[in-house]
Design a protein around this motif. Sequence first.
Motif, short mmCIF file in Angstrom:
data_model
loop_
_atom_site.label_atom_id
_atom_site.label_comp_id
_atom_site.label_asym_id
_atom_site.label_seq_id
_atom_site.Cartn_x
_atom_site.Cartn_y
_atom_site.Cartn_z
N SER A 161 -83.63 4.67 15.12
CA SER A 161 -83.19 4.28 13.78
C SER A 161 -83.13 2.78 13.60
CB SER A 161 -81.82 4.90 13.48
OG SER A 161 -80.87 4.48 14.47
N GLU A 162 -82.61 2.05 14.57
CA GLU A 162 -82.51 0.60 14.44
C GLU A 162 -82.41 -0.03 15.82
OE1 GLU A 162 -79.93 -2.68 11.87
OE2 GLU A 162 -79.84 -0.53 11.42
N PRO A 163 -83.19 -1.08 16.09
CA PRO A 163 -83.13 -1.72 17.41
C PRO A 163 -81.87 -2.56 17.56
CG PRO A 163 -84.63 -2.91 15.99
CD PRO A 163 -84.19 -1.71 15.21
N SER A 164 -81.44 -2.72 18.79
CA SER A 164 -80.33 -3.63 19.05
C SER A 164 -80.87 -5.06 19.14
CB SER A 164 -79.63 -3.26 20.36
OG SER A 164 -80.45 -3.61 21.47
N PRO A 165 -80.02 -6.06 18.95
CA PRO A 165 -80.49 -7.45 19.01
C PRO A 165 -81.11 -7.82 20.35
CG PRO A 165 -78.30 -7.34 18.02
CD PRO A 165 -78.59 -5.98 18.58
N GLN A 166 -80.77 -7.11 21.41
CA GLN A 166 -81.28 -7.43 22.74
C GLN A 166 -82.65 -6.83 23.01
OE1 GLN A 166 -78.09 -6.01 22.33
NE2 GLN A 166 -77.18 -8.07 22.22
N GLU A 167 -83.11 -5.91 22.17
CA GLU A 167 -84.36 -5.22 22.44
C GLU A 167 -85.57 -6.02 21.95
OE1 GLU A 167 -83.25 -0.51 22.52
OE2 GLU A 167 -83.44 -1.45 20.56
N THR A 168 -86.60 -6.08 22.78
CA THR A 168 -87.83 -6.76 22.40
C THR A 168 -88.77 -5.77 21.71
OG1 THR A 168 -88.79 -6.30 24.58
CG2 THR A 168 -87.67 -8.42 24.28
N PHE A 169 -89.82 -6.31 21.10
CA PHE A 169 -90.76 -5.47 20.37
C PHE A 169 -92.15 -6.08 20.42
CE2 PHE A 169 -93.00 -4.81 16.28
CZ PHE A 169 -93.24 -3.46 16.39
N ARG A 170 -93.16 -5.24 20.59
CA ARG A 170 -94.55 -5.62 20.48
C ARG A 170 -95.20 -4.72 19.42
NH1 ARG A 170 -92.58 -9.13 22.95
NH2 ARG A 170 -93.17 -10.00 24.97
N SER A 171 -96.00 -5.31 18.56
CA SER A 171 -96.56 -4.57 17.43
C SER A 171 -97.33 -3.33 17.85
CB SER A 171 -97.46 -5.48 16.60
OG SER A 171 -96.75 -6.55 16.06
N HIS A 172 -98.09 -3.41 18.95
CA HIS A 172 -98.93 -2.26 19.33
C HIS A 172 -98.11 -1.06 19.76
CE1 HIS A 172 -98.32 -4.21 23.26
NE2 HIS A 172 -98.63 -3.06 23.81
N TRP A 173 -96.81 -1.26 20.03
CA TRP A 173 -95.96 -0.11 20.35
C TRP A 173 -95.79 0.82 19.17
CZ3 TRP A 173 -91.51 -3.32 23.02
CH2 TRP A 173 -91.99 -3.86 24.22
N LEU A 174 -96.07 0.34 17.95
CA LEU A 174 -95.97 1.19 16.77
C LEU A 174 -96.91 2.39 16.84
CD1 LEU A 174 -95.80 -1.41 13.85
CD2 LEU A 174 -93.99 0.16 14.54
N ALA A 175 -97.97 2.26 17.61
CA ALA A 175 -98.95 3.35 17.69
C ALA A 175 -98.31 4.63 18.21
CB ALA A 175 -100.12 2.95 18.58
N LEU A 176 -97.34 4.50 19.11
CA LEU A 176 -96.76 5.72 19.70
C LEU A 176 -96.00 6.55 18.66
CD1 LEU A 176 -96.16 7.54 22.04
CD2 LEU A 176 -94.30 6.01 22.73
N PRO A 177 -94.99 6.00 17.96
CA PRO A 177 -94.30 6.86 16.99
C PRO A 177 -95.17 7.24 15.80
CG PRO A 177 -93.51 4.60 16.81
CD PRO A 177 -94.36 4.66 18.03
N LEU A 178 -96.03 6.33 15.35
CA LEU A 178 -96.79 6.62 14.14
C LEU A 178 -97.87 7.67 14.37
CD1 LEU A 178 -97.09 3.10 12.47
CD2 LEU A 178 -95.39 4.90 12.10
N GLU A 179 -98.56 7.61 15.51
CA GLU A 179 -99.58 8.63 15.78
C GLU A 179 -98.96 9.99 16.07
OE1 GLU A 179 -103.34 5.90 17.29
OE2 GLU A 179 -102.31 7.18 18.74
N VAL A 180 -97.69 9.99 16.49
CA VAL A 180 -96.98 11.25 16.72
C VAL A 180 -96.66 11.93 15.40
CG1 VAL A 180 -94.77 12.22 17.47
CG2 VAL A 180 -96.04 10.73 19.00
N TYR A 181 -96.20 11.15 14.41
CA TYR A 181 -95.65 11.74 13.19
C TYR A 181 -96.59 11.73 11.99
CZ TYR A 181 -91.11 11.83 15.52
OH TYR A 181 -90.10 12.09 16.40
N LEU A 182 -97.49 10.77 11.90
CA LEU A 182 -98.31 10.69 10.71
C LEU A 182 -99.46 11.69 10.75
CD1 LEU A 182 -98.53 6.85 10.02
CD2 LEU A 182 -96.72 8.48 9.48
N THR A 183 -99.93 12.05 9.56
CA THR A 183 -101.01 13.02 9.45
C THR A 183 -101.87 12.66 8.24
OG1 THR A 183 -101.52 15.39 9.30
CG2 THR A 183 -99.67 14.60 7.99
N ASP A 184 -103.09 13.11 8.23
CA ASP A 184 -103.96 12.90 7.07
C ASP A 184 -103.83 14.13 6.18
OD1 ASP A 184 -105.82 12.32 5.17
OD2 ASP A 184 -107.49 11.99 6.54
N ASN A 185 -103.10 13.98 5.07
CA ASN A 185 -102.86 15.11 4.19
C ASN A 185 -104.04 15.44 3.29
OD1 ASN A 185 -100.03 15.69 4.88
ND2 ASN A 185 -99.62 13.66 4.05
#
Length: 213
Positions: free
Chosen positions: A104-128
Amino acid sequence: MRSYGQYCGLAKALDVVGDRWTLLIVRELLLSGPSRYTDLLKGLPGIATNMLVDRLKEMETADIIATEEAPPPVATTLFRLTDRGKALDEVIHAFGRWAGPMMSEPSPQETFRSHWLALPLEVYLTDNSPHLKPVTIELRTGDRPMLVETVEGRVQVRPGSSPKPDAVVAGQPHVIIGLLTGKLSLGAARARGVHFEGNQSVLRRVQPKLRAA
């Protein structure tokens, strides 16, 4: 290699991939393909250099990864997943799906890399609407832009930018994830700082069936 010493498939799997960082190394190689040592180090913020060296050696011994020499001008060693390593794709995505409520929301201590978005988005998104022409959404967050593309009836997420995307979404990663997965309406996402350009129908094209109102 430490072992649980149990004749159990789960225990034997954890003997090999249960150590800290191992599955995250697999994640990096699944998302980025064959990578240099320095690429892996960049994609694994917080890992000690000696730990990465040790894990790579253990994973090569376990036939999860292999090395190859890149041709000039790169001319360096690349680490890639073996077929056995690639088979962990389902495991990685299952963990990502299971962790959905924790994103839901990252903590201030957590790092992030843009390419990590592929994991949640490819899991949930679909071509309707796979019968319609492909669409491209450019995401602007983190260290580099990402593209969400419909490809042959599925959704693909990769680093890059587009000269003429069908939509552009900019903002914090957790809010973008909420918007694209339908947990946040566009209005709610905008109220949390997201900037959106394009037709809202492009969002509906890739959102899961159960969407925010």
